[in-house]
Write an enzyme that holds these catalytic residues in place. Sequence first.
Site, PDB file in Angstrom:
ATOM      1  N   ALA A 145      44.699  -6.147  53.142  1.00 39.48           N
ATOM      2  CA  ALA A 145      46.117  -5.814  52.940  1.00 39.48           C
ATOM      3  C   ALA A 145      46.295  -4.766  51.845  1.00 39.48           C
ATOM      4  O   ALA A 145      46.480  -5.095  50.678  1.00 39.48           O
ATOM      5  CB  ALA A 145      46.895  -7.087  52.614  1.00 39.48           C
ATOM      6  N   GLU A 148      51.464  -0.403  52.501  1.00 40.96           N
ATOM      7  CA  GLU A 148      52.820  -0.913  52.222  1.00 40.96           C
ATOM      8  C   GLU A 148      53.835  -0.030  52.942  1.00 40.96           C
ATOM      9  O   GLU A 148      53.503   1.091  53.338  1.00 40.96           O
ATOM     10  CB  GLU A 148      53.073  -0.881  50.713  1.00 40.96           C
ATOM     11  N   GLY A 152      50.797   4.576  52.680  1.00 41.20           N
ATOM     12  CA  GLY A 152      49.695   4.380  53.631  1.00 41.20           C
ATOM     13  C   GLY A 152      48.514   5.235  53.207  1.00 41.20           C
ATOM     14  O   GLY A 152      47.612   4.764  52.520  1.00 41.20           O
ATOM     15  N   GLN A 304      34.024  21.234  91.950  1.00 42.68           N
ATOM     16  CA  GLN A 304      33.496  21.768  90.694  1.00 42.68           C
ATOM     17  C   GLN A 304      34.435  21.491  89.508  1.00 42.68           C
ATOM     18  O   GLN A 304      33.979  21.216  88.400  1.00 42.68           O
ATOM     19  CB  GLN A 304      33.247  23.266  90.846  1.00 42.68           C
ATOM     20  N   GLU A 388      42.347   3.225  58.849  1.00 37.76           N
ATOM     21  CA  GLU A 388      41.246   3.487  57.894  1.00 37.76           C
ATOM     22  C   GLU A 388      41.210   4.957  57.461  1.00 37.76           C
ATOM     23  O   GLU A 388      40.144   5.568  57.353  1.00 37.76           O
ATOM     24  CB  GLU A 388      39.907   3.034  58.458  1.00 37.76           C
TER      25      GLU A 388
END
Length: 408
Positions: A145, A148, A152, A304, A388
């Site tokens: 955590a 907020e 970020g 193709q 992340e």
Amino acid sequence: MALKRSERLSALTSTILPRSADYEVKLTPDHESLRNTIRDFAEKQIRPMAAEIDRKNHIPRELLNQIAKLGLTAITYKEEYGGLGADLLSMVIALEELARVSAACSTVFVASHLVSEPLNEWGTEEQKKRYLIPMVAGEKIGAHAMTEPGAGSDVAGIKSTAKLHGTHWEISGRKTFITNGEIADLYLVFARTSPSPSRQERHKGLSAFLVERGTQGFQVASKIETIGLRGSQPSELVLDHVKVPKDNLLGKEGDGFYVGVKTYDRGRIDVAAQGVGICQAAYEAAISYAQTRTSFEKPLIEFQQVQYKLAEMAMGLHTARLLTYWAASLKDQGKDFVKASSIAKVTSTEAAEKLSLLAMMIHGGYGVATEYPVERFLRDSQIIKTYEGTNDIQRLTIAKQLLRELKA
Ligand SMILES: Cc1cc2nc3c(=O)[nH]c(=O)nc-3n(C[C@H](O)[C@H](O)[C@H](O)COP(=O)(O)OP(=O)(O)OC[C@H]3O[C@@H](n4cnc5c(N)ncnc54)[C@H](O)[C@@H]3O)c2cc1C
């Protein structure tokens, strides 16, 4: 004294062009056997439920327990904590295989690692006994955590606070987009324990805390509906004067920013592995559809234009996989892996988006139909590009590392 041109060039070359040994990726029969175990389980147990998990936005806990029993929570940890003592490359392969069938299922474990990894790195023996061992055994799930409503990418901007009152810390604040928020047993909560000394040192004064589910004042406020990775439910958390024992501080007071950022350096490799899994899934779906669907009286694969798309997909998949294995191998060899982990995360997650789109195009109208899985791959890819550290932030990290190397 100024360096001669030849000396400058030689210094620059040794910085920009690493040694050949830095590209070593060694895959062993153990890696292959782990891949087969996870793939077999994912095909038999997860694939039949993958669409339903996405539709219902829910993963049964029983399924998560079964995945944990395969060793997903134990791979990289020492045997003394119940772990398998294997390398990060093994973890990457396991996550890739899970994400190939259900990226949402892999997310639960990626997010939980954002608690078990820092516990392993900075936890006291007492904290490891109490929290890490049950996490490694798959009995406890973690939620990390940090984010907020107002912060970020800008981790240093978090506003939650923690104050020491004798024997306990009191934490107050609001967290958002917390994966596993609803199902976790243990939360790693970041809060400010002292004001930042100056504008340049905003990252100072943050600390990390272990908060058990059910602690008074801690509340899972609301679920956040997302377009992708559905089932790995992010939630809002409210902490209203939550009291935790003094000993639940993880790492040193004031080291929270460092704990967070170091955790993401490694965690990004897990996210890159999720991207590889999505790429593989999109590639397989596209080939299979192109072989079976006919148009103008021949299979799509004979056109193709379709072959070019499959070639693009092969390029994206193999680039993503090699870079991800490379980043994990650097970490396994104890080498600097920070730039490599950002490179792998950006490349792999953007490849997942591109391959999903190409697979959708090859599927024609069926590409946008929810009865086919390819549109789910595209939705899932949007989130792995974001969490992340967004890919913009990864590009900043790569550039910062490069500038640092040039100055060294
Ligand atoms: C499904 C999901 C699950 C998540 N799970 C977790 C979790 O478990 N735990 C947790 O703590 N967080 C979690 N997050 C939060 C995630 O890490 C943040 O959303 C992410 O870091 C971006 O922060 P933000 O949303 O506040 O966007 P912002 O930081 O406001 O950024 C908005 C846009 O501006 C760009 N931007 C911002 N700053 C810069 C800059 N300096 N240079 C260039 N571009 C910039 C960003 O790239 C982005 O495009 C999750 C998010 C999602 C969507």
